[in-house]
Design an enzyme around this catalytic site. Sequence first.
Site, PDB file in Angstrom:
ATOM      1  N   CYS A 139     -11.068  -5.720  -8.506  1.00  0.00           N
ATOM      2  CA  CYS A 139     -10.708  -5.672  -7.067  1.00  0.00           C
ATOM      3  C   CYS A 139     -10.521  -4.283  -6.422  1.00  0.00           C
ATOM      4  CB  CYS A 139      -9.433  -6.550  -7.041  1.00  0.00           C
ATOM      5  SG  CYS A 139      -8.945  -6.584  -5.219  1.00  0.00           S
ATOM      6  N   CYS A 142      -7.546  -3.887  -4.144  1.00  0.00           N
ATOM      7  CA  CYS A 142      -6.358  -4.060  -4.999  1.00  0.00           C
ATOM      8  C   CYS A 142      -5.969  -2.378  -5.485  1.00  0.00           C
ATOM      9  CB  CYS A 142      -6.097  -5.008  -6.143  1.00  0.00           C
ATOM     10  SG  CYS A 142      -6.863  -6.564  -5.586  1.00  0.00           S
ATOM     11  N   ASP A 143      -7.155  -1.937  -6.180  1.00  0.00           N
ATOM     12  CA  ASP A 143      -6.864  -0.807  -7.159  1.00  0.00           C
ATOM     13  C   ASP A 143      -7.679   0.559  -6.832  1.00  0.00           C
ATOM     14  OD1 ASP A 143      -5.440  -2.679  -8.837  1.00  0.00           O
ATOM     15  OD2 ASP A 143      -7.329  -3.268  -9.701  1.00  0.00           O
TER      16      ASP A 143
END
Length: 315
Positions: A139, A142-143
Amino acid sequence: MSNEAIEKVHVLIIGSGPAGYTAAIYAARANMKPVLYQGIQPGGQLTITTEVENYPGYPDGIQGPEMMVHFEKQAARMGADIRYGLATKVDFSKRPLRVEIDEEKWIEADSVIISTGASAKWLGLESEQRLNGFGVSACAVCDGFFFKGREVAIVGAGDTAAEEAVYLSKLCSTVHMVVRRDQMRASKIMQERVLNTPNIKVYWNSLTDEVLGEHKVEAVRLLNTVTKEKQDIPVSGFFVAIGHEPNSGIFKEFIDMDETGYIKTIPGTTKTNVPGVFAAGDVQDKNYRQAVTAAGSGCMAALDAERYLTAEGLA
Ligand code: NDP
């Protein structure tokens, strides 16, 4: 199907990611006595991420697993009945709706909220699994932030990979995009965006041979399928964007889905084609796939269920 030992439930929620727990919080507060089965991965996909920095309300960020404990605690405090167990079969052909748990007991429900999520597909390399959370991620939204100013690689050539490569290009110094064929599956406009972004470097006809690094990602080894040459590219992050699989298999016989298994909902609602069955979170969303959007649709599902039960005289 035996008629013995059938438990009756008002609102049954299947799945325990942000969508399921949020539905449980709302349903419990509306006195709908929800029963939630957590499924195979209690807490859902966030339990396999590290830090979450984009969920509103956590100014300092929070670890994904810890955040899901908060979700669960909040749902429990409101009175949701949270249980271990996996929905293994359903029968939505008649009322009440029926859901089998752990292949051993059947539950009859007035309404069902499906929030079983989706699972990221992985390449299947040992190194990818070992370094998951230590530079390997599925992701980018997300990261990606953790790799600000650094070099990363991303595998995949669909719309997700293209979108995530462009997203990463705004944070990272270079994005190495690994494409297994000599063309991309992504829509033309997304391909153009990738190819016109100067700090995205595309490697055509390339497979990931190995993710390199002892305790964190240090490089990726690519194999060119035409020249058969291998090359190591130093990167700090390795993103896999080769698609997701919605966890919708057991509903197939009754619930309308698109060709990839995502549950269809009536736009602007969480209603499925079966009255009384609602779907929330990633199992019905291949586009946004964020914790906060999943939570939002979980709230919608609880409200939709409440209105349905009231209209049917079941409230
Ligand atoms: P897709 O299934 O469309 O694409 C998956 C990509 O991963 C393909 O390029 C595929 O390669 C590649 N791939 C699969 N397995 C491997 C492997 N083992 N090794 C290397 N590469 C692999 O998934 P997406 O998640 O990209 O998209 C899913 C759906 O969601 C699509 O319909 C997409 O259009 C849609 N979507 C729409 C968006 C938007 O409109 N904004 C944003 C994101 C997704 P190959 O092409 O060779 O099969």
